[in-house]
Design a protein around this motif. Structure first.
Motif: not given
Length: 879
Positions: A86-88, A94-99, A104-108, A132-133
């Motif tokens: 989530a932080m990345h 870039q997170v390879p498996f998330i397209k 990014r839609t969450i308010p800060l 990361d793990d």
């Protein structure tokens, strides 16, 4: 909807993938959906506690601080790896498996609150790239084939990732278990559930060939197998994986050594020797027995697990004779004295047989080897071994050649061996012909009754069994070689492709349940009491691992589509280059011979299109004519209820001569002995030159004759009727139909006038000329149509009786559909086509006003073809 309680609305909301439209129905629904508890319950009920927080983070506009607290307090799983991803993703890494946009839609402020909770749970979280793990477990997988001292990911570090930081790692964890089975208890605490369909996948990875060989590899495999079997009783090494490991006994020695140690220590739930012996038996009927690689593997297995089973011994003899690289001459007359290469071949085979303890060999052993489907065309080395080592004299060799020739008849791909045997030993030609006619001739009465549908469906003729059509449902199509028969196992479908799928995306997919589980090891008929130990196949361990990697997730039913040429070519039950036995018989004895007629009937029953259309596939020797089509062949297919080949109807369309059976064009001596006499041989040669010659007494062929209507007087009517009666006494058979009386009655009788009445005489000449123009003889196609119509009528009668019997046995009101036989359907379609072709030919010869030919059995019971009457058009009068 406004009267429903909140609990019902919550249940409805949980079933909707996109509840946006539902909450806009009314103000009450909208206010109900704004409750954080309702939203949290929606994600928990729909996605489960392991994936609830992942999907909630993707709905940033719905997420708030209160909702995050409710999710965590309700048991939603939050791992350190999820926080790192989530932080990345939130900070544009870039997170390879998330397209998608995901977090990014969450308010800060909400995301900051989420990070504060994660910091209180896990403290200082590594956020650098590669720390990361997920990267740690991925590194463990990449270095799994390295020695322990070269692996960067250590046991303590991996243990902390799973146990302390609660990372379930659903997608990769079956692979991780193959390397570190000790992680299974910690993974279960995080919600991981080990499915039994991952079993073979995990154990294949345990025994995978390492990138570099090291001494402790076998010890590591044994330790991992013991640990995983102790932690989960459902995870045990199956016979399927054990056979795959045995197939790599030479290339993957640490895995084979570990397997033998596990068998010696009693860890396996089966005897490894039984797996080895069943594995060797599989190669009796597959082409891979001729491979040098397979021969070397089987010899290693046989030396470690010797057996007295005759089938195992036969397979090992085949590996000796069929894989020896020494060249041998092609002529069967060569001997060790005349050919040094042949002497070296015999000596090399003798040394290998003695080294494996397979000797001494006898005459039966040599016969069994020669009857294998995969013996090459140059088998003189095997004959020379029998003559020099087994010490068979000339009479014993001739007897063995006779046994081999007769045994090859039921093995469809041995045509080339028969050809060479007959060329070298001329006496075998008459022996084979007599044997075929005496033992393989089939009549309609020899078939099972048509009422026994199961027996008719399972019936197959012993000759011309088409081994290329194994999936047609006839059990006799797979021919057996000499010696004990070992049924060929079905292709082994792996149970491991589901091990690399992401549970977050496919956990609730509908196609997973019954179809996917049925493809496990139990699909091959393993007994439940045998603990589903799996079936045995010929695939190697590396080949199965490659298939598991290539096949997409949830596509295990298409597993065989992801095989290359070398994986499947060795499993074929026929040699690479062969000639059908039925094709050779028709070419050698001629199309007008008793052996060819017998073979034709067997090919028709087994629907062997290569033999029926051998004139299209012949590559050896000249193209021979086709064996005549007879009414007996149609009657046999009618009894069995099988669809005739289109080649039979094509023969009729091309004008083939009509025969009731092979007795119509064969002599009695040939039918009795199988060998044609000289006179009959000349007769057949004459008929071959003129295949459409008319019937005459010299040829002694039973041909059907029918009277041609013509002008006759009362004085000449008796001679014509006596001629018809004489022809019927000679040529008519049971089931033959005579012309309709309407046809005969339509012929007018003409009174012969006086010679001095010239006007009447002129009219008579004109009528005779007009009648002679329209006079026509019954053609071969018309005779075929007449008798096939009788068969169709009989099939319709049997169908009606069957329909009445089934309807009488069914309860009132129930609708039961009675199906017709394939023969009935095919004949009902092709017979009208033949009638249309015949009418078109007659119209071309005699004009458009030619009448239809109609035939019947009697005056009362008539069966005839009638043209369909077109619909009448209603024409309105126009004023």
């Amino acid at each position: 909807m406004d009267r429903l309680c909140d609990e019902i609305l919550q249940l409805i909301l949980n079933e909707l993938s996109n509840p946006s439209a539902f909450i806009l129905i009314s103000r009450r629904h909208y206010e109900f959906s704004q409750d954080p508890y309702v939203r949290a319950t929606y994600f928990l009920a729909r996605y489960g506690r392991i994936q609830a927080l992942y999907w909630a983070l993707g709905r940033g506009k719905l997420l708030n601080e209160r909702m995050i607290d409710i999710l965590l307090s309700s048991g939603a799983h939050l791992s350190r790896y999820l926080v790192q991803c989530a932080m990345h993703h939130y900070f544009r890494t870039q997170v390879p498996f998330i397209k998608t946009r995901w977090v990014r839609t969450i308010p800060l402020p909400v995301f900051s609150y989420f990070l504060s909770i994660a910091a209180r749970m896990y403290g200082n979280i590594p956020v650098a790239k590669g720390e990361d793990d997920g990267s740690i477990l991925t590194l463990l997988l990449k270095q799994s084939r390295f020695p322990l001292e070269y692996r960067a990911a250590k046991w303590e570090q991996v243990k902390d990732v799973v146990a302390k930081y609660k990372d379930p790692m659903m997608a990769q964890f079956p692979l991780v278990l193959a390397i570190e089975p000790r992680l299974l208890p910690f993974a279960r605490l995080n919600g991981f559930n080990m499915d039994r369909k991952y079993r073979n996948f995990v154990f294949r990875r345990m025994f995978e060939k390492p990138a570099m060989m090291f001494e402790s590899r076998a010890d590591e495999i044994v330790q991992n197998v013991r640990e995983l079997s102790r932690l989960d009783p459902e995870m045990f090494l199956s016979r399927t994986v054990a056979a795959e490991i045995c197939m790599e006994a030479r290339t993957n020695e640490p895995a084979y050594t570990a397997l033998k140690r596990l068998d010696k220590d009693g860890v396996l739930r089966f005897e490894l020797s039984s797996v080895v012996h069943e594995l060797i038996k599989l190669f009796l009927n597959t082409r891979s027995v001729t491979s040098a690689y397979t021969a070397n593997v089987l010899r290693v297995l046989y030396k470690d697990f010797p057996s007295r089973d005759p089938t195992v011994r036969l397979v090992m003899l085949l590996t000796v004779f069929l894989t020896e690289p020494s060249p041998v001459p092609s002529s069967l007359s060569a001997t060790s004295e005349t050919s040094p290469a042949l002497a070296r071949y015999v000596e090399a085979c003798h040394e290998e047989i003695e080294d494996m303890g397979l000797g001494p060999l006898g005459r039966k052993d040599i016969t069994d080897v020669l009857l294998s489907k995969f013996v090459p065309e140059r088998f003189v080395g095997i004959l020379e071994y029998a003559r020099t080592i087994v010490k068979l004299d000339k009479s014993e060799m001739d007897e063995m050649m006779t046994d081999v020739a007769l045994g090859c008849l039921e093995i469809g791909c041995k045509g080339r061996m028969l050809k060479k045997l007959v060329e070298a030993h001329e006496f075998l030609g008459d022996v084979i012909a007599a044997h075929i006619v005496k033992h393989y001739r089939i009549n309609v009465d020899d078939l099972p009754p048509s009422e026994d549908e199961k027996a008719c469906k399972e019936y197959s003729a012993p000759l011309c069994a088409d081994f290329m059509l194994r999936g047609r449902g006839f059990p006799g199509l797979e021919e057996a070689a000499a010696g004990p028969v070992v049924p060929m196992a079905e292709p082994v479908d792996p149970q491991s492709s589901g091990g690399v799928e992401h549970a977050a995306e496919h956990a609730d997919e509908e196609g997973e349940s019954e179809d996917e589980v049925s493809l496990d090891g139990a699909e091959f008929g393993a007994d439940k009491d045998d603990e589903d130990l799996g079936a045995i196949g010929q695939d190697t361990l590396s080949a199965m691992i490659r298939k598991d990697e290539m096949i997409p997730t949830r596509r295990r039913r298409y597993h065989e589509l992801y095989t290359n040429y070398h994986d499947s070519i060795g499993k074929l039950p026929y040699p690479a280059d062969y000639t059908q036995v039925g094709t050779w018989i028709q070419s050698h004895y001629g199309h007008l011979s008793a052996p060819a007629a017998v073979v034709r009937i067997h090919a028709v029953i087994n629907q062997n299109y290569n033999v029926l259309h051998h004139h299209l596939y012949t590559s050896d020797g000249p193209i021979v004519a086709r064996v005549p089509t007879t009414l007996k062949q149609f009657k046999i297919l009618a009894r069995l209820g099988r669809s005739p080949s289109m080649s039979l109807f094509d023969d009729i369309e091309w004008g083939t001569e009509f025969y009731f059976s092979e007795e119509d064009y064969l002599g009695q001596e040939e039918l009795a002995r199988g060998v044609p006499s000289r006179a009959s041989g000349k007769k057949f040669a004459r008929k071959a030159r003129t295949p459409t010659s008319s019937c005459n007494s010299e040829q002694a062929i039973k041909c059907e004759t029918s009277p041609a209507p013509g002008p006759s007087s009362s004085s000449s009517s008796s001679p014509s009727s006596s001629a018809v009666a004489a022809a019927g006494a000679e040529g008519l058979r049971p089931g033959k139909k005579r012309p309709r009386r309407s046809v005969v009655s339509a012929v007018k009788s003409y009174a012969v006038p006086d010679s001095d009445d010239e006007e009447i005489a002129d009219r008579l000449d004109d009528s005779l000329q007009r009648f002679a123009k329209k006079r026509r003889a019954e053609s071969n196609m018309q005779r075929w149509i007449k008798h096939l119509a009788i068969l169709l009528k009989e099939e319709q009668k049997k169908y009606n009786e069957k329909k009445r019997r089934i309807h009488a046995a069914t309860p009132p009101g129930a609708r039961v559909k009675v199906s017709k036989t394939d023969f009935h359907k095919s004949l009902a379609v092709n017979l009208p086509r033949l009638r249309r072709i015949d009418r078109a030919k007659r119209e071309k010869l005699y004009g458009a006003d030619v009448p239809d030919e109609e035939y019947s059995e009697s005056d009362e019971d008539e069966y005839q073809y009638r043209m369909t009457r077109g619909k009448r058009r209603k024409v309105e009068d126009r004023d």
